[in-house]
Design a protein around this motif. Structure first.
Motif, PDB file in Angstrom:
ATOM      1  N   TYR A   1      -6.071  -5.962  11.008  1.00 42.81           N
ATOM      2  CA  TYR A   1      -5.960  -4.523  10.774  1.00 42.81           C
ATOM      3  C   TYR A   1      -4.667  -3.937  11.321  1.00 42.81           C
ATOM      4  N   GLY A   2      -4.366  -2.716  10.848  1.00 40.12           N
ATOM      5  CA  GLY A   2      -3.371  -1.906  11.523  1.00 40.12           C
ATOM      6  C   GLY A   2      -4.025  -1.368  12.791  1.00 40.12           C
TER       7      GLY A   2
ATOM      8  N   LEU B   1       0.814  -1.212   0.000  1.00 41.09           N
ATOM      9  CA  LEU B   1       0.000   0.000   0.000  1.00 41.09           C
ATOM     10  C   LEU B   1       0.854   1.272   0.000  1.00 41.09           C
TER      11      LEU B   1
ATOM     12  N   TYR C   1      -7.414   7.966   5.422  1.00 42.92           N
ATOM     13  CA  TYR C   1      -6.319   8.724   6.031  1.00 42.92           C
ATOM     14  C   TYR C   1      -6.354  10.154   5.490  1.00 42.92           C
TER      15      TYR C   1
ATOM     16  N   ILE D   1      -7.198   0.820  12.163  1.00 46.95           N
ATOM     17  CA  ILE D   1      -7.165   1.740  11.015  1.00 46.95           C
ATOM     18  C   ILE D   1      -8.153   1.196   9.995  1.00 46.95           C
ATOM     19  N   THR D   2      -9.126   2.023   9.589  1.00 49.14           N
ATOM     20  CA  THR D   2     -10.186   1.470   8.725  1.00 49.14           C
ATOM     21  C   THR D   2      -9.890   1.617   7.240  1.00 49.14           C
ATOM     22  N   GLY D   3      -8.862   2.352   6.874  1.00 46.41           N
ATOM     23  CA  GLY D   3      -8.587   2.482   5.445  1.00 46.41           C
ATOM     24  C   GLY D   3      -8.923   3.857   4.915  1.00 46.41           C
TER      25      GLY D   3
ATOM     26  N   LEU E   1      -9.318   3.709   0.673  1.00 46.41           N
ATOM     27  CA  LEU E   1      -9.022   2.436   0.001  1.00 46.41           C
ATOM     28  C   LEU E   1     -10.149   2.094  -0.979  1.00 46.41           C
TER      29      LEU E   1
ATOM     30  N   GLU F   1       1.050  -3.123  12.541  1.00 44.51           N
ATOM     31  CA  GLU F   1       0.281  -3.710  11.443  1.00 44.51           C
ATOM     32  C   GLU F   1      -0.095  -5.153  11.785  1.00 44.51           C
ATOM     33  N   LYS F   2      -1.372  -5.443  11.788  1.00 39.77           N
ATOM     34  CA  LYS F   2      -1.924  -6.781  12.001  1.00 39.77           C
ATOM     35  C   LYS F   2      -1.232  -7.546  13.148  1.00 39.77           C
TER      36      LYS F   2
ATOM     37  N   GLN G   1       4.518  -1.594   3.921  1.00 40.01           N
ATOM     38  CA  GLN G   1       3.229  -1.352   4.571  1.00 40.01           C
ATOM     39  C   GLN G   1       3.088   0.116   4.951  1.00 40.01           C
TER      40      GLN G   1
ATOM     41  N   ARG H   1     -18.416   1.579   8.255  1.00 42.74           N
ATOM     42  CA  ARG H   1     -17.567   1.149   7.151  1.00 42.74           C
ATOM     43  C   ARG H   1     -18.025  -0.213   6.627  1.00 42.74           C
TER      44      ARG H   1
ATOM     45  N   THR I   1       1.301   1.248   7.379  1.00 46.77           N
ATOM     46  CA  THR I   1       1.399   1.371   8.843  1.00 46.77           C
ATOM     47  C   THR I   1       2.866   1.480   9.269  1.00 46.77           C
TER      48      THR I   1
HETATM   49  C1  G1P Z   1      -4.685  -2.283   4.943  1.00 47.37           C
HETATM   50  C2  G1P Z   1      -3.760  -1.599   5.954  1.00 47.37           C
HETATM   51  C3  G1P Z   1      -4.253  -1.838   7.381  1.00 47.37           C
HETATM   52  C4  G1P Z   1      -5.690  -1.380   7.512  1.00 47.37           C
HETATM   53  C5  G1P Z   1      -6.555  -2.085   6.445  1.00 47.37           C
HETATM   54  C6  G1P Z   1      -7.964  -1.554   6.443  1.00 47.37           C
HETATM   55  O1  G1P Z   1      -4.566  -3.678   5.083  1.00 47.37           O
HETATM   56  O2  G1P Z   1      -2.448  -2.109   5.788  1.00 47.37           O
HETATM   57  O3  G1P Z   1      -3.438  -1.135   8.292  1.00 47.37           O
HETATM   58  O4  G1P Z   1      -6.165  -1.654   8.803  1.00 47.37           O
HETATM   59  O5  G1P Z   1      -6.027  -1.874   5.135  1.00 47.37           O
HETATM   60  O6  G1P Z   1      -8.748  -2.336   5.596  1.00 47.37           O
HETATM   61  P1  G1P Z   1      -5.143  -4.732   3.959  1.00 47.37           P
HETATM   62  O7  G1P Z   1      -6.617  -4.830   4.251  1.00 47.37           O
HETATM   63  O8  G1P Z   1      -4.847  -4.123   2.634  1.00 47.37           O
HETATM   64  O9  G1P Z   1      -4.420  -6.007   4.209  1.00 47.37           O
END
Ligand code: G1P
Length: 284
Positions: A164-165, A102, A201, A197-199, A122, A184-185, A223, A246, A225
């Motif tokens: 999630y982050g 990302l 920013y 973090i919902t995506g 996102l 992160e995760k 990443q 969301r 995050t």
């Molecule tokens: C990404 C981000 C993560 C965030 C998430 C939200 O992860 O890296 O920090 O919480 O989006 O959907 P992904 O879902 O792309 O693995």
């Protein structure tokens, strides 16, 4: 407002549907997810949108372009609505050459963003919020002095923490935390909080330097995050537990949930859906 929508992800959580079709083109009712995301950005005041795409993502460009074969149907309300949307904001497309995460995707928009602060949404998540989510984040950005990045957060149950982050820190204003830790995760035992973090920013352009300083993770992806951890060493970051809801559409279960909820809220689909669910004992 400038907004970047990363939409280069491979959609591995939704194979085989996403083998040749972008996950952002999956429909929720009659519109692809990306259209909701662009609508949400425009509602927040975006006038310049960069969508980051990659291989097999050309349908995204076509969606926001005119289709001469449909010229005769150009007056159909659904097409007119889409056309108007494409005129409210300039939509640009940038290709990420290989899927390197990302943060790396965001870096491909750097030249276009320049020295502005910018919103990020996102491409596979719909936020239904009033005021629109990026507007909520921008308000916190201004309230905190216009020099800090702001993350949209939501409190998630224990079983979702590792997807999630996670951001943690003391509350400094209503629904607002001063972010001190970002992971992160994380595994549940290691998570510093339940605020995910919902995506969405609102980032300062310093994030681009922070991304360049960030090494790839074990999968070779940079990443966001991790880059935000680097950013935190230079500037403050705040998190806002946003008002609204969301809908992630990245897996079949989540996509189905979004469709059912949106259909139940829409008089055009509601009654038929209730009838079908009431008759769910009959197999397809
Ligand atoms: C990404 C981000 C993560 C965030 C998430 C939200 O992860 O890296 O920090 O919480 O989006 O959907 P992904 O879902 O792309 O693995």
């Amino acid at each position: 407002m400038k907004v970047v929508i990363p939409a280069a992800g491979l959609g591995t959580r939704f194979l085989p549907a996403t083998k040749s079709m972008p996950k952002e083109m999956l429909p929720v009712l009659n519109r692809p997810v990306i259209q909701y995301v662009v609508e949400e950005a425009v509602a927040a005041g975006a006038d310049d949108i960069t969508i980051i795409t990659g291989r097999s993502k050309r349908a995204l460009e076509d969606h926001f372009d005119r289709n001469p074969e449909l010229a005769g149907s150009a007056e159909l309300p659904a097409l007119r609505q889409l056309d108007e949307l494409s005129e409210k904001a300039q939509i640009h497309f940038v290709r990420q050459r290989s899927p390197r995460g990302l943060a790396d995707a965001l870096l491909s928009a750097e030249k276009h963003i320049g020295s502005h602060s910018f919103g990020v949404l996102l491409g596979d998540s719909i936020h239904l919020c009033d005021p629109p989510l990026l507007r909520q984040l921008q308000e916190v950005f201004e309230k905190m002095g216009g020099r800090s990045s702001i993350l949209a957060l939501e409190v998630v149950p224990d079983q979702k923490v590792s997807s999630y982050g996670i951001a943690a820190g003391p509350e400094v204003a209503e629904r607002t935390i001063d972010v001190q830790r970002l992971v992160e995760k994380p595994r549940l035992e290691e998570a510093p909080a339940r605020t995910a973090i919902t995506g969405a920013y609102y980032l300062t352009p310093t994030v681009f330097d922070a991304i360049r300083e960030t090494p790839p993770d074990h999968r070779g992806e940079i990443q966001l995050t991790d880059a935000l951890v680097h950013l935190m060493a230079r500037e403050k970051i705040y998190g806002l537990v946003f008002r609204g809801r969301r809908y992630d559409t990245g897996t079949p279960e989540l996509w189905l949930e979004a469709n059912v909820r949106f259909a139940l809220a829409d008089p055009k689909y509601r009654d038929r859906l209730r009838e079908v669910i009431g008759d769910a004992s009959t197999p397809p």
